[in-house]
Design an enzyme around this catalytic site. Sequence first.
Site, PDB file in Angstrom:
ATOM      1  N   GLU A  43      45.270 -34.523  18.494  1.00 26.61           N
ATOM      2  CA  GLU A  43      44.599 -34.194  17.233  1.00 26.61           C
ATOM      3  C   GLU A  43      45.426 -33.141  16.508  1.00 26.61           C
ATOM      4  O   GLU A  43      45.682 -32.066  17.039  1.00 26.61           O
ATOM      5  CB  GLU A  43      43.200 -33.650  17.536  1.00 26.61           C
ATOM      6  CG  GLU A  43      42.461 -33.087  16.347  1.00 26.61           C
ATOM      7  CD  GLU A  43      41.192 -32.342  16.747  1.00 26.61           C
ATOM      8  OE1 GLU A  43      40.836 -31.369  16.067  1.00 26.61           O
ATOM      9  OE2 GLU A  43      40.556 -32.729  17.757  1.00 26.61           O
ATOM     10  N   ARG A  47      45.012 -27.267   9.402  1.00 28.67           N
ATOM     11  CA  ARG A  47      44.941 -25.816   9.200  1.00 28.67           C
ATOM     12  C   ARG A  47      46.241 -25.258   8.642  1.00 28.67           C
ATOM     13  O   ARG A  47      46.342 -24.050   8.431  1.00 28.67           O
ATOM     14  CB  ARG A  47      44.629 -25.108  10.531  1.00 28.67           C
ATOM     15  CG  ARG A  47      43.299 -25.503  11.138  1.00 28.67           C
ATOM     16  CD  ARG A  47      43.030 -24.707  12.403  1.00 28.67           C
ATOM     17  NE  ARG A  47      41.826 -25.161  13.078  1.00 28.67           N
ATOM     18  CZ  ARG A  47      41.319 -24.593  14.163  1.00 28.67           C
ATOM     19  NH1 ARG A  47      41.927 -23.543  14.691  1.00 28.67           N
ATOM     20  NH2 ARG A  47      40.226 -25.065  14.730  1.00 28.67           N
ATOM     21  N   LYS A 130      31.343 -33.666  18.644  1.00 33.41           N
ATOM     22  CA  LYS A 130      32.147 -32.605  19.249  1.00 33.41           C
ATOM     23  C   LYS A 130      31.254 -31.393  19.456  1.00 33.41           C
ATOM     24  O   LYS A 130      30.610 -30.936  18.508  1.00 33.41           O
ATOM     25  CB  LYS A 130      33.317 -32.251  18.318  1.00 33.41           C
ATOM     26  CG  LYS A 130      34.139 -31.065  18.812  1.00 33.41           C
ATOM     27  CD  LYS A 130      35.413 -30.891  18.016  1.00 33.41           C
ATOM     28  CE  LYS A 130      35.227 -30.038  16.790  1.00 33.41           C
ATOM     29  NZ  LYS A 130      36.530 -29.553  16.264  1.00 33.41           N
TER      30      LYS A 130
END
Length: 210
Positions: A43, A47, A130
């Site tokens: 993943e 950011r 998640k």
Amino acid sequence: MTGPDPASVLGGARLLPVLTVPSTATAGPLADALAAGGARCAEVTFRTPGAERVLKEMAAHGGLTLGAGTVLTPEQAERAVAAGARFVVSPGFDEEVVAKCRELGVPVVPGIATATELMRALRAGLDTVKLFPAEPLGGLSTLRALAAPFPGTRFVPTGGIDADRVAAYLAHPAVLAVGGSWMATPAHLARGAYDEIRRLTADAVDRSTP
């Protein structure tokens, strides 16, 4: 409408390296190191300014199934999929992000921290979430408490998990996979420690294999 199943894309992978990659120059060597260590999925978090380029370069490697993380808006989801993401992960539950991912035909795994958020995700037709941030929320004890009243829900706990905790999480039947950043940190990338990334990934894969 439930949308694509995350399990179909993760392909049975139990480990999800979570990557924050400051420089696109590291994308190729990072993909090589992760694949050499036995990782099958990863993943790339949105950011950093170069996240799309990193995702595109790592997806071109061919040895990994790449997803996009820290996706906060429908527009980010669209850009991520265009760059090669085959699944989308969000830190929280957002109806518009979920709807966009369904429109794009990619699995989405939204973050939840409470039973109320989990109920909203289930009401939206999702069965995989998640748990984030897993360790600060109470770790396995919180996961067990949430899993008990919601049978059939699958969890991808992420946040504060390290090599010593991964096997315990995966031992819980409700856990689909575990996400973690310890295998390839920005510090590893800054010093070009690709052998260390490969070693840590191989160790994590070994710990996650029944």
